[in-house]
Design a protein around this motif. Structure first.
Motif, PDB file in Angstrom:
ATOM      1  N   ARG A 218      -5.064  63.895  34.697  1.00 35.49           N
ATOM      2  CA  ARG A 218      -6.346  63.285  35.048  1.00 35.49           C
ATOM      3  C   ARG A 218      -6.900  63.814  36.363  1.00 35.49           C
ATOM      4  O   ARG A 218      -8.117  63.806  36.594  1.00 35.49           O
ATOM      5  CB  ARG A 218      -6.198  61.756  35.113  1.00 35.49           C
ATOM      6  CG  ARG A 218      -7.526  61.020  35.128  1.00 35.49           C
ATOM      7  CD  ARG A 218      -7.329  59.544  34.814  1.00 35.49           C
ATOM      8  NE  ARG A 218      -6.585  58.847  35.842  1.00 35.49           N
ATOM      9  CZ  ARG A 218      -7.141  58.339  36.944  1.00 35.49           C
ATOM     10  NH1 ARG A 218      -8.438  58.463  37.163  1.00 35.49           N
ATOM     11  NH2 ARG A 218      -6.404  57.691  37.831  1.00 35.49           N
TER      12      ARG A 218
ATOM     13  N   ASP B  66      -4.171  66.345  26.386  1.00 35.20           N
ATOM     14  CA  ASP B  66      -4.313  65.344  27.442  1.00 35.20           C
ATOM     15  C   ASP B  66      -5.673  65.430  28.134  1.00 35.20           C
ATOM     16  O   ASP B  66      -6.372  64.434  28.287  1.00 35.20           O
ATOM     17  CB  ASP B  66      -3.183  65.493  28.472  1.00 35.20           C
ATOM     18  CG  ASP B  66      -1.852  65.000  27.928  1.00 35.20           C
ATOM     19  OD1 ASP B  66      -1.864  64.120  27.055  1.00 35.20           O
ATOM     20  OD2 ASP B  66      -0.804  65.511  28.369  1.00 35.20           O
ATOM     21  N   THR B  67      -6.029  66.605  28.600  1.00 31.51           N
ATOM     22  CA  THR B  67      -7.333  66.820  29.228  1.00 31.51           C
ATOM     23  C   THR B  67      -7.882  68.151  28.762  1.00 31.51           C
ATOM     24  O   THR B  67      -7.137  69.137  28.652  1.00 31.51           O
ATOM     25  CB  THR B  67      -7.228  66.810  30.768  1.00 31.51           C
ATOM     26  OG1 THR B  67      -7.079  65.461  31.227  1.00 31.51           O
ATOM     27  CG2 THR B  67      -8.480  67.384  31.434  1.00 31.51           C
TER      28      THR B  67
ATOM     29  N   GLU C 215      -0.338  60.390  33.131  1.00 30.47           N
ATOM     30  CA  GLU C 215      -1.789  60.307  33.263  1.00 30.47           C
ATOM     31  C   GLU C 215      -2.272  61.026  34.515  1.00 30.47           C
ATOM     32  O   GLU C 215      -3.279  61.739  34.488  1.00 30.47           O
ATOM     33  CB  GLU C 215      -2.227  58.839  33.296  1.00 30.47           C
ATOM     34  CG  GLU C 215      -2.109  58.137  31.971  1.00 30.47           C
ATOM     35  CD  GLU C 215      -3.052  58.738  30.942  1.00 30.47           C
ATOM     36  OE1 GLU C 215      -4.273  58.516  31.053  1.00 30.47           O
ATOM     37  OE2 GLU C 215      -2.573  59.446  30.041  1.00 30.47           O
TER      38      GLU C 215
ATOM     39  N   GLN D 205      -9.538  66.195  35.810  1.00 30.96           N
ATOM     40  CA  GLN D 205     -10.815  65.602  35.436  1.00 30.96           C
ATOM     41  C   GLN D 205     -11.592  65.186  36.682  1.00 30.96           C
ATOM     42  O   GLN D 205     -12.806  65.363  36.766  1.00 30.96           O
ATOM     43  CB  GLN D 205     -10.612  64.384  34.531  1.00 30.96           C
ATOM     44  CG  GLN D 205      -9.984  64.698  33.185  1.00 30.96           C
ATOM     45  CD  GLN D 205      -9.811  63.441  32.345  1.00 30.96           C
ATOM     46  OE1 GLN D 205     -10.525  62.458  32.531  1.00 30.96           O
ATOM     47  NE2 GLN D 205      -8.874  63.478  31.414  1.00 30.96           N
ATOM     48  N   GLU D 206     -10.859  64.638  37.655  1.00 29.35           N
ATOM     49  CA  GLU D 206     -11.490  64.219  38.903  1.00 29.35           C
ATOM     50  C   GLU D 206     -11.944  65.417  39.730  1.00 29.35           C
ATOM     51  O   GLU D 206     -12.986  65.371  40.387  1.00 29.35           O
ATOM     52  CB  GLU D 206     -10.507  63.367  39.726  1.00 29.35           C
ATOM     53  CG  GLU D 206     -10.089  62.067  39.072  1.00 29.35           C
ATOM     54  CD  GLU D 206     -11.161  61.002  39.182  1.00 29.35           C
ATOM     55  OE1 GLU D 206     -12.115  61.182  39.980  1.00 29.35           O
ATOM     56  OE2 GLU D 206     -11.054  59.985  38.455  1.00 29.35           O
TER      57      GLU D 206
END
Length: 296
Positions: free
Chosen positions: A11, A55-56, A7, A14-15
Motif C-alpha cells: 500500500r 496486491d497493488t 498491506e 499506492q500512497e
C-alpha cells in the motif's frame, strides 16, 4: 487472512507511486522518475470460478520511456502457489493493457523469502523455456538501513519502506528512532500516513511497541489513528489510577483491612469497568472478600 505488514508493504506504493523509481536504484536497475501514476483495479479475474488479485497495480508514466505497469506483491513467507499465479498476472496484464511493459515487484521482510521470491520462474521444457519470469525483489537484503535523520527526511517514503522491510533487523530501534525524528517537523498530512504505514508494517513484532512509544513522546505531531489510540489508552490509565485511589480510600474509611496481595491487585488493575464494580461493592461490603469475590 491478510496481515497488516502485508498491506503496508504494497500500500505504501499506492500512497507514494514515485517511490518505485528510488527503490529500483537499490535493486540495480534504472527506472526513469515518473511524471504521473494511476492506481488501477487489482482484480485479474476472468470469466472463471478462480479469483485472482494482485496486491497493488499502478500505471506509471515516464517522460523518456513511456508508460509501464507496476504490479506489486507483498510476500510474508514462501508460497509455492505463486509460481503459477505470478506468471499469470504478468501475461494477463500484458494482454489486457495493450502490450504495455509489465514489471513485477515482490516486497519481503525476511532474507529467506526474498531469496525464494527472486528465483526466476520458468515455464516450458528444460531444453527450451517458453516463458521466464524474473521478479524484482525488495527486502532486507537490498533496502537501505537509514539511521541518518537528514537522509530519512530527504525521502520519507523510502525511509518508511526501509523501516518496514527491516522490521526484524537487530538495529530496528535505531531505524525507527531516525524515522520518528525525521517526522518531528513534518506537516501532519505528510506524517499521518507514514506513522500509520509504519505501525501496520511492523505488525505484532516487539518493534511495533517501540514505534508506539516513539510516537507517544509528542503526540501533538501526529493526528493519526495510532496517536488517538495512545491518547485513549492514556485517558483510560488515568481513570484507572483515580478509581484505584478512591477504592482504597473507601475501604480504609469503612475499616476493611487490605492484605499486600489485595493492595497489589488494586494498584495493578488497568480496567476501569472492573474498578467501578469493586468500588460499588465496597460501598456495602463488610469484608474484602465480598469486594473481590468473582461470583458476588
Amino acid at each position: 487472512m491478510v496481515s497488516p505488514p502485508h498491506e503496508a508493504m504494497h500500500r505504501i506504493f499506492q500512497e507514494y507511486p514515485g517511490l518505485f523509481s528510488r527503490v529500483s536504484e537499490h535493486l540495480g536497475i534504472h527506472i526513469p522518475r515518473p511524471t504521473s501514476a494511476t492506481v488501477l483495479p487489482t482484480d485479474l479475474t476472468e470469466n472463471s470460478p478462480v479469483e485472482r488479485r494482485v496486491d497493488t497495480l499502478l500505471r506509471i508514466e515516464t517522460q523518456d520511456d513511456g508508460p509501464f505497469l507496476l504490479a506489486i506483491e507483498a510476500q510474508g513467507k514462501k508460497d509455492h502457489r505463486k509460481t503459477a499465479s505470478w506468471p499469470y498476472y504478468v501475461s494477463y496484464l500484458h494482454n489486457r493493457y495493450g502490450a504495455l511493459p509489465v514489471l513485477l515487484l515482490i516486497v519481503c521482510q525476511d532474507h529467506s523469502t526474498a531469496r525464494w521470491a527472486a528465483t526466476p520462474i520458468t515455464i516450458g521444457l528444460r531444453q527450451w523455456p517458453t516463458l521466464t519470469l524474473n521478479p524484482l525483489v525488495a527486502g532486507p537484503h537490498n533496502m537501505p538501513v537509514i539511521t541518518n535523520v537528514a537522509e530519512a527526511r530527504k525521502d520519507l517514503a523510502l525511509a518508511t519502506l526501509a523501516a518496514i522491510t527491516h522490521a526484524d533487523n537487530p538495529d530496528v530501534d535505531a531505524i525507527l528512532k531516525t524515522l520518528s525524528a525525521a517526522l518531528r517537523d513534518t506537516p501532519e498530512n505528510i506524517a499521518d500516513p507514514i506513522v500509520e504505514l509504519t505501525a501496520q508494517g511492523l505488525g505484532n513484532r516487539p518493534a511495533a511497541q517501540q514505534w508506539r512509544n516513539l510516537v507517544a513522546v509528542d503526540t501533538s505531531f501526529y493526528k493519526s489513528f495510532i496517536s488517538e489510540e495512545i491518547r485513549d489508552e492514556g485517558r483510560a490509565e488515568g481513570e484507572a489510577k483515580g478509581l484505584a485511589s478512591s477504592l482504597r480510600l473507601v475501604l480504609e474509611a469503612r475499616g476493611i483491612s487490605l492484605t499486600d496481595e489485595t493492595r497489589t491487585k488494586i494498584t495493578t488493575c488497568t480496567d476501569p469497568a472492573l474498578l467501578h464494580q469493586w468500588l460499588q461493592r465496597a460501598a456495602t461490603a463488610t469484608t474484602a472478600e465480598e469486594v473481590f469475590t468473582e461470583d458476588h
